[in-house]
Design a protein around this motif. Structure first.
Motif, short mmCIF file in Angstrom:
data_model
loop_
_atom_site.label_atom_id
_atom_site.label_comp_id
_atom_site.label_asym_id
_atom_site.label_seq_id
_atom_site.Cartn_x
_atom_site.Cartn_y
_atom_site.Cartn_z
N LEU A 154 2.43 0.65 2.96
CA LEU A 154 3.61 1.05 2.18
C LEU A 154 4.54 1.84 3.09
CD1 LEU A 154 4.75 0.91 -0.72
CD2 LEU A 154 3.89 3.23 -1.02
N ALA A 184 8.59 1.12 -0.81
CA ALA A 184 8.39 1.71 -2.12
C ALA A 184 9.71 1.83 -2.87
CB ALA A 184 7.77 3.10 -1.97
N ALA A 189 6.99 -2.10 -5.40
CA ALA A 189 7.21 -2.25 -3.98
C ALA A 189 7.78 -3.63 -3.69
CB ALA A 189 5.91 -2.05 -3.21
#
Length: 202
Positions: A154, A184, A189
């Motif tokens: 992420l 994110a 996402a």
């Protein structure tokens, strides 16, 4: 007939406290469906399903999830099954040989969350002191068992810097994994980029 690639969160249970989590508030109010409902869904819709990626919560916390994937592999082997895990699955199958046997026979690909190459930083980011070790252990199992693996990172302003990216690519290369970088946002996402170890030089 059009067939669908499905993202399926069978459980809202999770054993981490990720700083970025966008669903923790909803999880407190969520009532999960059970194995009977899952099997009913599959039996009704199997001919429309090409693949399933199990995500959202940490699916391997649920014993019923192993029953589900075993059932699908046995009755509908044409459906490709993949798992997204924070790494905890490796701990589960190390403790239970039957669950390991099911996983290795039913799951075709595993995506493993790893946001930092540094153990301390990743554990802090995920809110779990074993997060890094579980992720590395899962990558090791995938390599040993010849299961296609992807590191899911992420991306944020905190971890998208050269040294960390170099470290992530290095881990991917060591375990023959691909890398998927997500950005994110408030709804979840979105994909930034995906690389496979064969195309990454570190």
């Amino acid at each position: 007939m059009k067939k669908w690639n499905i993202g399926w969160g069978t459980t809202s249970l999770c054993n981490m406290k990720c700083k970025f989590c966008y669903s923790k508030l909803h999880r407190k109010e969520t009532k999960d469906l059970g194995l009977e409902e899952w099997l009913n869904f599959i039996n009704i819709n199997h001919e429309y399903i090409k693949s399933i990626n199990y995500g959202t919560g940490e699916n391997s916390i649920s014993d019923d999830w192993f029953s589900l994937i075993a059932y699908i592999r046995s009755k509908y082997p044409e459906i490709r099954q993949a798992l997204t895990t924070n790494g905890y699955t490796s701990e589960v199958i190390q403790r239970d040989s039957n669950k390991k046997k099911i996983l290795l026979s039913a799951i075709d690909e595993i995506d493993i969350s790893l946001d930092y190459a540094d153990k301390k930083k990743h554990n802090e980011f995920r809110g779990q002191e074993h997060a890094y070790d579980w992720a590395i252990q899962m990558l090791k199992i995938c390599k040993e068992e010849n299961i296609r693996a992807t590191i899911v990172c992420l991306g944020s302003a905190q971890n998208m810097y050269y040294d960390n990216l170099e470290g992530i690519f290095g881990i991917a290369k060591e375990y023959n994994a691909c890398c998927l970088f997500l950005s994110a946002n408030s709804c979840g996402a979105s994909v930034i980029a995906k690389f496979c170890s064969a195309s990454v030089n570190v």
